[in-house]
Design a protein around this motif. Sequence first.
Motif: not given
Length: 181
Positions: A129-150
């Motif tokens: 989690d990185a709440p300090f980025l909220n409203g400061q950077y553009t969110i373009v998506g979310n990982v829906t599968d493969g967090l273990d690979v990440l």
Amino acid sequence: MKRRTLLALALSLGLTAPAFAADSNTVYLQTKDGRITIELRPDLAPKHVKQIKTLVSRGFYDGLKFHRVIDGFMAQTGDPKGNGTGGSDLPDIPAEFSQSAQFKRGTVGMARSGNPNSANSQFFICLGDAPFLNGQYTIVGNVTDGLDVLDKIKKAAPGAPGGAVQDPDKIVRMTLAGKAQ
């Protein structure tokens, strides 16, 4: 849904496979350790998503390094120079900051310089989690599968300047769902 089920549903609705694929907001990011599935969010950042999809369709991201990876924070890629200073030949994109979406583990955001309107091709995936980025950077998506690979992407050594990674992992291939895998 599985790809085959989605394709069958699209065909039953009278969509052709190419039209269905062109509208896909699912991206597959292949690494040496497996695949990360990203669902792009044009509802939050339509200009950024369009740029990413254009670059993916060109094969721009194939072979690029995860040049900045900070354990517990994020993994950054998308720079053809491999050092955080490069971008594509497309114009930079004006900021599309969201006040509703939050930077959490698996969130994909656009990297930029100090200028909020300087995002181009580089993006990062939050390892935590990185709440300090909220409203400061553009969110373009979310990982829906493969967090273990990440989690397997090689991290920078503790104290490495700017989170720079020695001998970094790379994107093997990045494709839109529905395109040849």
